[in-house]
Design a protein around this motif. Structure first.
Motif, mmCIF file in Angstrom:
data_model
loop_
_atom_site.group_PDB
_atom_site.id
_atom_site.type_symbol
_atom_site.label_atom_id
_atom_site.label_comp_id
_atom_site.label_asym_id
_atom_site.label_seq_id
_atom_site.Cartn_x
_atom_site.Cartn_y
_atom_site.Cartn_z
ATOM 1 N N GLY A 410 0.640 -1.196 0.211
ATOM 2 C CA GLY A 410 0.109 -0.026 -0.059
ATOM 3 C C GLY A 410 0.630 1.278 0.208
ATOM 4 O O GLY A 410 0.460 2.349 0.334
ATOM 5 N N LEU A 411 2.022 1.226 -0.433
ATOM 6 C CA LEU A 411 2.845 2.420 -0.522
ATOM 7 C C LEU A 411 2.436 3.296 -1.647
ATOM 8 O O LEU A 411 1.840 2.815 -2.943
ATOM 9 C CB LEU A 411 4.306 2.114 -0.561
ATOM 10 N N ASP A 412 2.656 4.571 -1.795
ATOM 11 C CA ASP A 412 2.565 5.382 -2.788
ATOM 12 C C ASP A 412 3.664 5.678 -3.912
ATOM 13 O O ASP A 412 3.308 5.980 -4.826
ATOM 14 C CB ASP A 412 2.206 6.891 -2.174
ATOM 15 N N GLY A 413 4.727 5.002 -3.313
ATOM 16 C CA GLY A 413 5.755 4.978 -4.489
ATOM 17 C C GLY A 413 6.016 3.545 -4.801
ATOM 18 O O GLY A 413 5.475 2.383 -4.293
ATOM 19 N N THR A 414 7.146 3.484 -5.755
ATOM 20 C CA THR A 414 7.629 2.206 -6.385
ATOM 21 C C THR A 414 9.094 2.331 -6.681
ATOM 22 O O THR A 414 9.540 3.401 -6.868
ATOM 23 C CB THR A 414 6.865 1.912 -7.640
ATOM 24 N N ASP A 415 9.782 1.110 -6.677
ATOM 25 C CA ASP A 415 11.113 1.243 -7.141
ATOM 26 C C ASP A 415 11.406 1.042 -8.536
ATOM 27 O O ASP A 415 12.602 1.126 -9.117
ATOM 28 C CB ASP A 415 11.824 0.156 -6.491
ATOM 29 N N ARG A 416 10.281 1.295 -9.475
ATOM 30 C CA ARG A 416 10.581 1.292 -10.939
ATOM 31 C C ARG A 416 11.510 2.065 -11.504
ATOM 32 O O ARG A 416 12.138 1.965 -12.325
ATOM 33 C CB ARG A 416 9.214 1.474 -11.574
ATOM 34 N N PRO A 417 11.692 3.435 -10.927
ATOM 35 C CA PRO A 417 12.537 4.473 -11.474
ATOM 36 C C PRO A 417 13.839 4.058 -11.365
ATOM 37 O O PRO A 417 14.944 4.396 -12.031
ATOM 38 C CB PRO A 417 12.300 5.573 -10.666
ATOM 39 N N PHE A 418 14.405 3.092 -10.384
ATOM 40 C CA PHE A 418 15.894 2.786 -10.199
ATOM 41 C C PHE A 418 16.041 1.395 -10.758
ATOM 42 O O PHE A 418 17.431 0.990 -10.710
ATOM 43 C CB PHE A 418 16.008 2.619 -8.516
ATOM 44 N N ARG A 419 15.140 0.622 -11.382
ATOM 45 C CA ARG A 419 15.435 -0.664 -11.728
ATOM 46 C C ARG A 419 16.745 -0.739 -12.692
ATOM 47 O O ARG A 419 17.630 -1.571 -12.681
ATOM 48 C CB ARG A 419 14.210 -1.326 -12.546
#
Length: 429
Positions: A410-419
């Protein structure tokens, strides 16, 4: 960020919780039988995970780099990962620092401003100058910061000043923490972090925060163009260099993530907005100031009195809480004032003009002057990569990957920008 009261004693030892649980045993590969039935010797132990250090340079704009004042930060930007972030609304210190370590925007993490009220806590005013109030866990318990999540997972954490880190949140503190002291120098902060990392494995933290506040303070108190601000930038850069040199001497692998909470804009002397012209003192009261103003009807006054202030004015705009722009992701938390006014960039809600061109923040997070810094280097990161701008709610998911925590729910962010900049892709994302 406003100066907090001086605390006469640092609780370096007394503030720590009892000794941490024993370190987890090293992970080894399972033995496998060979064709002859013999069992090969055990595989070497997998080395422990690099320590993750999260550094905040309060009020540091990305364009402060590359002007000859930041050779150490420039080197990290060139050799590691660099980029800029959009802060969360409002673009001020406490809300964004809590967003960075929770992955939730201020409207969800509960720290909706540096100064706030809560209908559930009548008569209490959360403000940075009153540590008795700010150290009440009720203000912070709407979200769980990473140091608490790490401790629950058996990963020791240590915080060298971070908003919220010197009180128990959801019943837990980091293993090592200090009560905020504005007179604790940047060099002392770095030396303390290095001392933590010299410890043996069982007492060494796996997640560390480090906070520098002088760049923000000098822009506010001495001026956006003041030589004191340039000196603060140079000093913090030198301490980043000292930190990296110390880490190299210790020989510990470290993933270093350097951020700021927001940018900074110059506010010319005459560019002030008198709050009384928007919120008549006889019928309304205000909370906050600078670029962001909250307005309440006075007790016993019809709330419709606020309607007169709604809309666009010469140098600001006011919204009912429930009608704030969707891109702000703000207004559902009951701690948000019923009327929110935002000044145009470079203008400020103040009853008298400043004596100099101040630096300030709290403006629209999408304004370029509010952009926040992001740098990263270490074994987890590829070299010489630049990221497109991203929202700062994405930092906490990245840190979870680095620390070794499972994906947050349920976080508002994601790690996608860093993959694309991580050497090893996170699993199950």
């Amino acid at each position: 960020m406003p100066r907090l009261p001086f605390f006469a004693a640092l609780l370096l030892s007394a503030c720590a919780l009892p000794a941490s649980p024993p370190a987890l045993p090293p992970v080894t590969a399972p033995a496998r039988a060979t064709a002859t039935g013999a069992t090969p010797p055990p595989a070497p132990a997998v080395p422990d995970r690099p320590t993750t250090i999260l550094v905040s340079i309060d009020g540091f704009r990305p364009d402060y780099l590359r002007h000859g004042d930041t050779p150490h930060l420039d080197a990290i930007a060139a050799a590691g990962v660099s980029g800029s972030m959009y802060p969360s609304f409002p673009s001020i210190t406490f809300p964004n620092h809590y967003t960075l370590v929770t992955g939730l925007r201020p409207d969800r993490n509960g720290i909706v401003s540096n100064t706030m009220e809560d209908p559930a806590k009548p008569g209490a005013l959360f403000q940075l100058s009153d540590s008795k109030v700010t150290h009440d866990p009720d203000w912070w318990n709407q979200a769980e910061p990473l140091w608490v999540t790490a401790e629950r997972a058996g990963i020791r954490s240590a915080t060298m000043f971070w908003p919220g880190s010197d009180l128990p949140i959801r019943g837990m503190r980091p293993q090592d923490w200090l009560l905020y002291d504005p007179d604790y120098t940047s060099a002392q902060r770095v030396r303390t972090v290095l001392d933590w990392l010299r410890r043996p494995a069982g007492a060494r933290p796996g997640f560390v925060t480090l906070y520098f506040d002088t760049v923000d303070k000098t822009a506010h108190h001495d001026g956006f163009y003041a030589p004191q601000k340039t000196a603060a930038i140079r000093d913090v850069d030198a301490q980043i260099g000292a930190l990296r040199a110390g880490l190299a001497a210790i020989g510990r692998p470290v993933n270093l993530v350097i951020v700021s909470d927001h940018g900074m804009a110059p506010v010319p002397i005459a560019q002030r907005i008198d709050p009384a012209g928007i919120a008549p003192p006889a019928t309304t009261r205000t909370l906050g100031g600078g670029p962001l103003l909250g307005i309440y009807p006075r007790d016993g006054v019809d709330p419709r009195v606020l309607d007169a202030a709604v809309g666009r004015h010469a140098h600001d705009r006011c919204w009912r809480r429930e009608a704030l722009p969707a891109r702000f992701h703000y207004g559902r938390n009951p701690r948000v004032p019923p009327l929110v006014c935002l000044a145009d960039i470079g203008w400020s809600f103040a009853d008298k003009p400043s004596a100099y061109v101040r630096g300030d923040h709290g403006y629209d997070p999408r304004d370029p002057a509010m952009r926040a810094l992001f740098l990263a280097t270490g074994p987890a990161f590829r070299s010489g990569r630049r990221l497109a701008p991203f929202d700062n709610v994405d930092v906490a998911p990245l840190l979870r990957d680095l620390i070794g925590l499972p994906p947050g729910q349920g976080l508002d962010g994601t790690d996608r920008p860093f993959r694309a900049v991580l050497r090893r892709q996170p699993l199950d994302r």
